[in-house]
Scaffold this motif. Structure first.
Motif, short mmCIF file in Angstrom:
data_model
loop_
_atom_site.label_atom_id
_atom_site.label_comp_id
_atom_site.label_asym_id
_atom_site.label_seq_id
_atom_site.Cartn_x
_atom_site.Cartn_y
_atom_site.Cartn_z
N ASN A 72 35.35 -23.38 31.76
CA ASN A 72 36.71 -23.53 31.99
C ASN A 72 37.03 -23.32 33.41
O ASN A 72 38.12 -22.58 33.89
CB ASN A 72 37.51 -22.22 31.59
CG ASN A 72 37.14 -21.89 29.81
OD1 ASN A 72 37.23 -22.99 29.11
ND2 ASN A 72 36.90 -20.81 29.48
N GLY A 73 36.39 -24.32 34.22
CA GLY A 73 36.68 -24.36 35.68
C GLY A 73 36.19 -23.19 36.43
O GLY A 73 36.02 -23.41 37.78
N ARG A 74 35.65 -22.26 35.95
CA ARG A 74 35.08 -21.11 36.58
C ARG A 74 33.60 -21.60 37.19
O ARG A 74 32.55 -22.10 36.26
CB ARG A 74 35.20 -19.83 36.02
CG ARG A 74 36.29 -19.32 35.61
CD ARG A 74 36.25 -17.76 35.31
NE ARG A 74 37.82 -17.09 35.26
CZ ARG A 74 38.15 -16.11 35.25
NH1 ARG A 74 37.33 -15.01 35.19
NH2 ARG A 74 39.42 -15.73 35.17
N GLY A 75 33.06 -20.91 38.09
CA GLY A 75 32.01 -21.17 38.75
C GLY A 75 30.81 -19.96 38.41
O GLY A 75 31.09 -18.78 38.41
N LEU A 213 26.17 -6.31 35.12
CA LEU A 213 27.47 -6.65 35.15
C LEU A 213 27.76 -7.86 35.14
O LEU A 213 26.92 -9.05 35.44
CB LEU A 213 28.16 -5.85 36.59
CG LEU A 213 27.78 -6.40 37.80
CD1 LEU A 213 28.29 -7.68 38.34
CD2 LEU A 213 28.03 -5.16 38.94
N SER A 214 29.22 -8.47 35.13
CA SER A 214 29.27 -10.05 35.14
C SER A 214 30.26 -10.29 36.34
O SER A 214 31.45 -9.62 36.20
CB SER A 214 29.53 -10.76 33.70
OG SER A 214 30.84 -10.14 33.44
N LEU A 215 30.05 -11.56 37.00
CA LEU A 215 31.21 -12.02 37.79
C LEU A 215 31.15 -13.57 37.74
O LEU A 215 30.41 -13.94 37.30
CB LEU A 215 30.92 -11.35 39.15
CG LEU A 215 29.42 -11.59 39.71
CD1 LEU A 215 29.62 -12.93 40.49
CD2 LEU A 215 29.50 -10.44 40.90
N SER A 216 32.30 -14.06 38.32
CA SER A 216 32.27 -15.53 38.40
C SER A 216 33.06 -15.85 39.79
O SER A 216 33.82 -14.92 40.21
CB SER A 216 32.99 -16.01 37.10
OG SER A 216 34.11 -15.67 37.03
N LEU A 217 33.28 -17.15 39.87
CA LEU A 217 33.90 -17.80 41.12
C LEU A 217 35.13 -18.57 40.41
O LEU A 217 34.96 -19.52 39.45
CB LEU A 217 32.79 -18.65 41.84
CG LEU A 217 33.67 -19.16 42.93
CD1 LEU A 217 34.01 -18.52 44.08
CD2 LEU A 217 32.94 -20.39 43.26
N LEU A 218 36.08 -18.16 40.97
CA LEU A 218 37.45 -18.98 40.39
C LEU A 218 37.64 -20.22 41.40
O LEU A 218 36.87 -20.33 42.62
CB LEU A 218 38.63 -18.38 40.65
CG LEU A 218 38.85 -16.85 39.71
CD1 LEU A 218 40.25 -16.26 39.83
CD2 LEU A 218 38.39 -17.16 38.39
N ALA A 219 38.27 -21.21 41.07
CA ALA A 219 38.42 -22.50 41.59
C ALA A 219 38.95 -22.59 43.17
O ALA A 219 38.76 -23.10 43.98
CB ALA A 219 39.16 -23.67 40.92
N ASP A 220 39.68 -21.33 43.29
CA ASP A 220 40.32 -21.12 44.66
C ASP A 220 39.34 -20.34 45.37
O ASP A 220 40.11 -20.01 46.45
CB ASP A 220 41.87 -20.63 44.38
CG ASP A 220 41.66 -19.17 43.64
OD1 ASP A 220 40.43 -18.63 43.48
OD2 ASP A 220 42.63 -18.23 43.59
N GLY A 221 38.26 -19.97 45.14
CA GLY A 221 37.38 -19.30 45.97
C GLY A 221 37.00 -17.83 45.70
O GLY A 221 36.47 -17.17 46.54
N ARG A 222 37.95 -17.24 44.76
CA ARG A 222 37.96 -15.99 44.61
C ARG A 222 36.75 -15.33 43.95
O ARG A 222 36.59 -16.23 42.68
CB ARG A 222 39.21 -15.35 44.02
CG ARG A 222 40.45 -15.12 44.92
CD ARG A 222 41.53 -14.65 44.24
NE ARG A 222 42.11 -15.79 43.06
CZ ARG A 222 42.84 -15.46 41.90
NH1 ARG A 222 42.95 -14.17 41.69
NH2 ARG A 222 43.11 -16.45 41.41
N VAL A 223 36.09 -14.54 44.12
CA VAL A 223 34.80 -13.98 43.38
C VAL A 223 35.53 -12.83 42.49
O VAL A 223 36.01 -11.96 43.23
CB VAL A 223 33.85 -13.62 44.07
CG1 VAL A 223 32.44 -13.09 43.11
CG2 VAL A 223 33.16 -14.88 44.93
#
Length: 238
Positions: A72-75, A213-223
């Motif tokens: 879904n566009g997340r990194g 834990l889980s994390l991801s990167l949004l398209a605007d650069g937010r982790v």
């Protein structure tokens, strides 16, 4: 919950030149990017795959390869330094339930012949801890973050040191950063390193705490922090 904000630029992965350097395309030009993750990352390192880089000054590379576009566009964040910074920010904000009211007392702690990532100071005492990057997806619905994706002698040594600490009466912990969007659980990847899967089961029995834990990167650069605690599933059939 936002943890970090990175200055990312879109890039296209071309190929991995060696363990620490990848060739990427940025604005139509081939550039070199630092790779901090020593895993094989074959799930992501596919020529032509869209990725996210951050500019880098100095050294032999122009960028850091931070993440690959995933769901879904997340990194999926492969950069271990970003993973560590995001974890530390989550800890500072009190977002990690299994480290509630804890703080980092020291980093890079020598234990035996190994170095562990953290020594936490918690209300129940000091906790020796090692952090591992889990960026291999598994399960029928891709719900698992897994580690490792290849044999890791270093990983085995760290787990054995933690087992020794726990048996000596000290608080010991290993935790995994499932740095991919949508993951809900963690399990060791037995095909990657069956010895590590076995050691993790042994560690749990010895009293070593195991978390993820889980994390991801949004398209605007937010982790962003997705889940502060993943369900842990260890194999027992050895």
């Amino acid at each position: 919950m936002e943890l970090l904000r990175l200055k990312t630029v879109p890039c296209t992965f071309l190929r991995r030149l060696n363990r620490f350097v990848a060739l990427v395309e940025v604005d139509g030009e081939e550039r070199r990017a630092l790779v901090t993750n020593t895993g094989r990352l074959e799930e992501f390192m596919i020529p032509g795959r869209r990725a996210f880089c951050t500019p880098r000054s100095g050294g032999k590379t122009d960028f850091v390869l931070v993440a690959f576009e995933d769901l879904n566009g997340r990194g999926a964040v492969i950069d271990t330094r970003t993973q560590a910074k995001a974890f530390e920010r989550a800890l500072e904000l009190g977002l990690i339930p299994w480290l509630r009211n804890c703080r980092i007392k020291r980093k890079e702690i020598t234990v035996g012949k190994s170095r562990l990532d953290y020594l936490f100071e918690c209300p129940w005492g000091e906790v020796y801890a090692e952090m591992k990057s889990a960026v291999l997806r598994g399960g029928d619905n891709g719900e698992y973050a897994m580690y490792p994706d290849c044999p890791s002698v270093r990983g085995r040594k760290h787990i054995m040191e933690l087992i020794g600490l726990s048996k000596a009466g000290k608080n010991a912990m290993i935790f995994f950063i499932g740095a991919m969007p949508g993951v809900e659980k963690f399990r060791p990847y037995r095909r990657g390193d069956p010895e590590i899967a076995k050691l993790l089961a042994e560690a749990e029995k010895a009293g070593v705490e195991i978390h993820a834990l889980s994390l991801s990167l949004l398209a605007d650069g937010r982790v962003v922090l997705e889940r502060p605690s993943l369900y842990i599933e260890l194999e027992e059939d050895f």
